[in-house]
Design an enzyme around this catalytic site. Structure first.
Site, PDB file in Angstrom:
ATOM      1  N   PHE A   1       0.854  -1.205   0.000  1.00  0.00           N
ATOM      2  CA  PHE A   1       0.000   0.000   0.000  1.00  0.00           C
ATOM      3  C   PHE A   1       0.884   1.247   0.000  1.00  0.00           C
ATOM      4  O   PHE A   1       2.100   1.166   0.193  1.00  0.00           O
ATOM      5  CB  PHE A   1      -0.921  -0.016   1.226  1.00  0.00           C
ATOM      6  CG  PHE A   1      -0.175   0.043   2.537  1.00  0.00           C
ATOM      7  CD1 PHE A   1       0.338  -1.124   3.112  1.00  0.00           C
ATOM      8  CD2 PHE A   1       0.050   1.256   3.176  1.00  0.00           C
ATOM      9  CE1 PHE A   1       1.048  -1.063   4.311  1.00  0.00           C
ATOM     10  CE2 PHE A   1       0.753   1.322   4.377  1.00  0.00           C
ATOM     11  CZ  PHE A   1       1.258   0.159   4.944  1.00  0.00           C
TER      12      PHE A   1
ATOM     13  N   PHE B   1       2.334   3.911   2.012  1.00  0.00           N
ATOM     14  CA  PHE B   1       3.621   3.550   1.448  1.00  0.00           C
ATOM     15  C   PHE B   1       4.269   2.521   2.356  1.00  0.00           C
ATOM     16  O   PHE B   1       5.075   2.864   3.213  1.00  0.00           O
ATOM     17  CB  PHE B   1       4.515   4.803   1.327  1.00  0.00           C
ATOM     18  CG  PHE B   1       3.893   5.858   0.445  1.00  0.00           C
ATOM     19  CD1 PHE B   1       3.992   5.773  -0.938  1.00  0.00           C
ATOM     20  CD2 PHE B   1       3.175   6.903   1.016  1.00  0.00           C
ATOM     21  CE1 PHE B   1       3.403   6.737  -1.753  1.00  0.00           C
ATOM     22  CE2 PHE B   1       2.585   7.860   0.191  1.00  0.00           C
ATOM     23  CZ  PHE B   1       2.689   7.787  -1.182  1.00  0.00           C
TER      24      PHE B   1
END
Ligand code: CU
Length: 160
Positions: free
Chosen positions: A78, A80
């Site tokens: 995802f 980050f």
């Protein structure tokens, strides 16, 4: 005029030969790497609604599962980071990674291996690998994914 055409044909033949030689070389190289480093060609094994990745199914509960003598890992890439944040495997056992994204495209590269996967929202990527050397392996995002891309890192641990 006729003479010129023959000259062109000779060059064309040389280029066709060069192209075929390159294709043959690549097939041999890929075949050799598959035999020596394990077949880690990532494959897409299904579709998933990216808006439900965080709430439903296997990826809502990112984890490493031991199945018999092997491991199965369900991973969210995802913005980050990666879930689960901690992954441990015993060396010498096959690990199958399933990876998807709840937002944008990411990458999943495991340093010092030939695992290098494109993670596309809406698709489930699968790749298998057997770690032979114990240690800590960095996980790196190889697809530009926004402002935090450069710090999108994780790691996994291979125990002896
Ligand atoms: Cu990323």
């Amino acid at each position: 005029m006729e003479h010129q055409e023959h000259v062109i044909e000779r060059y064309e033949r040389a280029w066709i030969f060069f192209g075929l030689a390159m294709i043959t070389a690549f097939i041999i190289l890929v075949g050799y790497l598959m035999l020596t480093m394990g077949n880690t060609n990532p494959v897409s094994v299904g579709r998933i609604d990216p808006t439900k990745v965080r709430t439903e199914g296997d990826f809502a509960n990112p984890r490493v599962e031991q199945v018999g003598n092997e491991y199965v890992a369900y991973i969210q890439a995802f913005s980050f980071g990666y879930l689960p944040t901690e992954m441990r495997f015993k060396a010498g056992r096959r690990v199958t990674f399933y990876i998807t994204s709840p937002d944008v495209q990411h990458g999943f590269q495991v340093e010092n291996t030939n695992i290098n996967v494109q993670v596309i929202p809406g698709e489930i990527a699968k790749v298998s690998y057997t770690f032979t050397r114990p240690g800590t392996y960095r996980i790196i995002c190889n697809e530009y994914c926004g402002i935090g891309h450069a710090s999108m890192l994780s790691q996994l641990i291979v125990e002896p």
